[in-house]
Design an enzyme around this catalytic site. Structure first.
Site, PDB file in Angstrom:
ATOM      1  N   GLU A 158     -20.833 -36.047 -16.697  1.00 38.62           N
ATOM      2  CA  GLU A 158     -21.415 -37.303 -17.177  1.00 38.62           C
ATOM      3  C   GLU A 158     -21.329 -37.445 -18.696  1.00 38.62           C
ATOM      4  O   GLU A 158     -21.088 -38.543 -19.207  1.00 38.62           O
ATOM      5  CB  GLU A 158     -22.876 -37.396 -16.741  1.00 38.62           C
ATOM      6  CG  GLU A 158     -23.527 -38.706 -17.128  1.00 38.62           C
ATOM      7  CD  GLU A 158     -24.978 -38.789 -16.695  1.00 38.62           C
ATOM      8  OE1 GLU A 158     -25.691 -39.652 -17.211  1.00 38.62           O
ATOM      9  OE2 GLU A 158     -25.382 -37.986 -15.849  1.00 38.62           O
ATOM     10  N   ASP A 159     -21.502 -36.348 -19.432  1.00 35.47           N
ATOM     11  CA  ASP A 159     -21.683 -36.453 -20.882  1.00 35.47           C
ATOM     12  C   ASP A 159     -20.579 -35.815 -21.720  1.00 35.47           C
ATOM     13  O   ASP A 159     -20.676 -35.791 -22.945  1.00 35.47           O
ATOM     14  CB  ASP A 159     -23.026 -35.814 -21.278  1.00 35.47           C
ATOM     15  CG  ASP A 159     -24.194 -36.603 -20.710  1.00 35.47           C
ATOM     16  OD1 ASP A 159     -24.072 -37.829 -20.582  1.00 35.47           O
ATOM     17  OD2 ASP A 159     -25.219 -35.997 -20.384  1.00 35.47           O
TER      18      ASP A 159
END
Length: 739
Positions: A80-81
């Protein structure tokens, strides 16, 4: 804090649990990978971001989670990051760990029309992943617990939003999984943010009464220890304080004062065997006076979250009620850690790995079954909250099988829970061998027997009787497939009566009604009549649509189109700055009234009108460009003769194209072209051309399309340009610094 120091704290816990060297090596490799990719990222607390995955891993280690889950905890934010992809993760750590990470990764790569829709889709994805592998939710719960622990670094609005979401979704999930220790901490932390005043008051009251309670508990503990030694029962006895949120609930919902609560503290007895649990119960009841109606046997009838224990309330040494819980060490571990203490990871965490657990957690499979009937994400999540997280009743079939149903469920809900056909053919019910109406509320412990008849079928009023969404869905489904002629007749009668009431009888004679049916997504009048007959749509909605159409038709007549776009015209009052000049609307961008425009001087066709952001302007000499604007009159015209093309990216399902056409038809818009291209990843791209009156009209179409839950993205397209599938694929997010 240096990375080596961070991992050391986790490594020490793993070593204390006698983990295998190869398991610790796998976890260390996951830590190094996560630390490398999160390098340079920081949390709101200004700590290095890697501290969060490590804390999540520590929580799961405390829950005795397996190596794959702990490794996934360290990696859970990399997709996600950071620039890590699921493919990279699978190559480095294998399919199982990659799937666990993917199960908790938010749908951040798609665009949604609102935060609420995004979160609803996130929850739907998490629920389905959880039903496939229960470790997904263990990982998500640990992640949420650490986020709640560090919520003080967020703004007050975020604190309340996250705390509310935790109480609505994650705390009930922890409860259903029997993870009391985690749920208890979550509840208390959330209470502090949602009701800070009440939290402080309870904390002060508990602190003030602590000395008296400890003295009373000590006297009871001493007496109980003597009794158990006297009866040669080996047991561990200790006091237990109730958490703040439980106290808050009793004060708020039972309308009691703090002084009236008798179970602020309780005694817990841990023994070696189930037989000794009942022996201890007998000893306690012989020495202390039991309070009638306050005994519960969760050993003989465990809760759906695996909780097992004996509960009794007696008069204590100080003359006040005292709650006593009696359980074995194994029961205690399950009571504290729930499924995390009980789960045996076989078949990669599949529910089918353990037959006993398979029965206990049948509600997980209901999550999957129900999502097949409900496509709207928000409706799905709301229904999950209602069906799975409210109070339950446990009833028996005549064969002794246990069924969990929501509080308020009736025998008809039970019938549909057993089997769809049992529900459809239900004619009556026996509860505890007594004939009862099928809408009688069921109580825990009831033995329910369903009476059926082959000639019986559902009734429409059942929709108002049943308590479960699954039963309602099956009843609606039956009416859609059966007794069509009867529903057509009934629906036609109801609609004609409503048309007469509204003085719209001429509509059915003029052929206008078929057009209205099409706009409501029904292909034929009989489809509309049938839908009215079985309750899918009501007659006021149809008549309101007719009135709206009549009003818009009058407006169109008052505002006839002034010119056809794309042809050279003498500008009158359509565009300011071109009065009396020859002009044409450019086909490369087809600007709409209300959009910023410029004029380009051509050699033989007068002025070419372009959108201000048209890509072809980059090749035009500045001296050929002139400033122009749409006149106010052109921007409010209702003439639908401006072509515009766009693409719609959707999650592929049956009926989504029909829903899109219906939304466009509702806005009285003419569709001139539509084409669909499907993809292998269960998505599709729809290319459309429509005629609109201007930018405001087009914007309303876009907004309306985003109201469809499975629409992911809508993008303006140049007329005549073929869709390039790659142009609407998800693009990999860039590495960023998380705040």
């Amino acid at each position: 804090m240096e990375n080596s120091t961070l991992f050391k704290s986790l490594e020490n816990i793993l070593a204390e649990q006698n983990r295998l060297t190869e398991d610790i090596d796998t976890i260390k490799r996951a830590f190094d990978f996560a630390a490398k990719h999160h390098d340079g990222q920081y949390r709101a607390s200004e700590e290095p971001y890697i501290t969060h995955p490590v804390e999540v891993a520590c929580i799961l280690t405390e829950f005795q989670s397996d190596t794959e889950t702990i490794a996934a905890a360290l990696l859970h934010d990399t997709v996600e990051d950071t620039d890590v992809t699921p493919e990279i993760l699978e190559k480095e750590f294998g399919e199982t760990i990659a799937n666990l990470v993917n199960g908790v990764t938010k749908l951040s790569k798609f665009e949604f029309r609102s935060k609420e829709q995004r979160q609803a889709e996130n929850f739907r994805k998490m629920f389905l992943a959880m039903a496939s592998d229960i470790r997904v939710i263990l990982l998500k719960l640990a992640d949420r617990l650490h986020n709640i622990r560090t919520l003080n670094h967020m703004t007050p609005d975020k604190q309340k939003r996250i705390a509310k979401e935790t109480m609505e979704i994650f705390s009930p999930l922890a409860n259903r999984l029997g993870m009391w220790k985690l749920k208890s901490e979550m509840d208390d932390l959330c209470l502090n943010y949602l009701h800070p005043k009440e939290y402080l008051e309870i904390a002060q009251l508990v602190s003030q009464s602590k000395k008296d309670r400890e003295e009373a508990i000590k006297n009871s503990l001493d007496k109980l220890q003597e009794l158990l030694i006297k009866h040669s029962i080996n047991a561990t006895v200790y006091g237990r304080a109730k958490n703040y949120f439980s106290i808050y609930n009793k004060i708020t919902f039972q309308n009691k004062t703090f002084q009236e609560l008798y179970d602020i503290s309780a005694v817990r007895v841990i023994v070696d065997s189930e037989k000794e649990c009942y022996e201890v119960l007998g000893v306690i009841h012989s020495a202390f006076k039991p309070i009638p109606g306050r005994f519960k046997d969760y050993i003989a009838m465990p809760k759906s979250n695996l909780y097992r224990s004996l509960h009794t309330t007696v008069m204590g040494s100080n003359g006040k009620p005292l709650e006593v819980q009696i359980r074995t060490q194994e029961m205690h571990q399950i009571a504290e850690y729930g499924i995390a203490a009980h789960w045996k990871y076989k078949e990669k965490g599949s529910i089918a790995a353990n037959n006993e657990l398979d029965k206990k957690f049948v509600w997980l499979r209901k999550l999957v079954e129900f999502q097949q009937d409900v496509k709207d994400a928000q409706e799905y999540v709301d229904s999950v909250k209602l069906d799975l997280f409210r109070d339950e009743v446990f009833v028996f079939s005549p064969k002794g099988d246990v069924y969990d149903l929501p509080k308020g469920a009736i025998p008809l809900d039970f019938a549909y829970r057993v089997h769809t056909e049992v529900g459809h053919t239900c004619v009556g019910a026996l509860v505890n061998n007594k004939m009862v109406p099928i809408d009688t509320p069921l109580q825990s412990g009831d033995i329910v027997s369903i009476l059926t008849s082959k000639n019986s079928h559902p009734r429409l009023d059942w929709l108002n009787l049943v308590a479960t969404n699954s039963a309602k869905g099956r009843i609606r489904s039956w009416f859609k497939k059966n007794r069509r002629e009867e529903h057509i007749s009934q629906g036609k009668m109801l609609l004609e009566a409503e048309l007469s009431k509204q003085k719209l009888e001429d509509v059915s004679k003029s052929g206008k009604l078929l057009e209205i049916a099409n706009q409501l997504n029904y292909n034929a009048l009989d489809d509309l009549y049938a839908a009215i007959g079985y309750g899918e749509i009501n007659t006021p909605k149809v008549t309101n649509k007719i009135k709206k159409e009549d009003k818009e038709s009058l407006e169109v007549l008052r505002n006839k189109p002034r010119y056809a776009s794309g042809k050279a015209s003498k500008s009158e009052k359509n565009i300011d700055g071109l009065q009396g000049m020859l002009y044409h609307i450019s086909k490369c961008c087809f600007p709409l009234p209300g959009e910023n425009i410029v004029g380009v001087i051509t050699r033989s066709r007068g002025i070419s009108v372009h959108r201000e952001d048209c890509k072809s302007l980059s090749k035009v000499a500045p001296e050929r460009v002139m400033n122009i604007t749409w006149s106010e009159k052109s921007q409010i015209s209702e003439a639908k003769n401006y072509p515009v093309s766009f693409i719609v990216e959707v999650i592929d399902r049956i009926g989504v194209f029909k829903d899109i056409l219906g939304k466009i038809a509702d806005l009285n818009t003419n569709v001139t072209y539509a084409g669909v291209k499907t993809r292998q990843d269960n998505t599709a791209v729809i290319e459309m051309s429509v005629e609109v009156s201007g930018k405001q009209h087009f914007d309303s179409i876009i907004k309306s399309l985003y109201d469809i839950s499975d629409v992911v993205n809508v993008k303006r397209q140049q007329v005549g340009t073929a869709i390039q599938t790659k142009s609407v694929k998800k693009t990999k997010s860039k590495k960023h610094k998380r705040k």
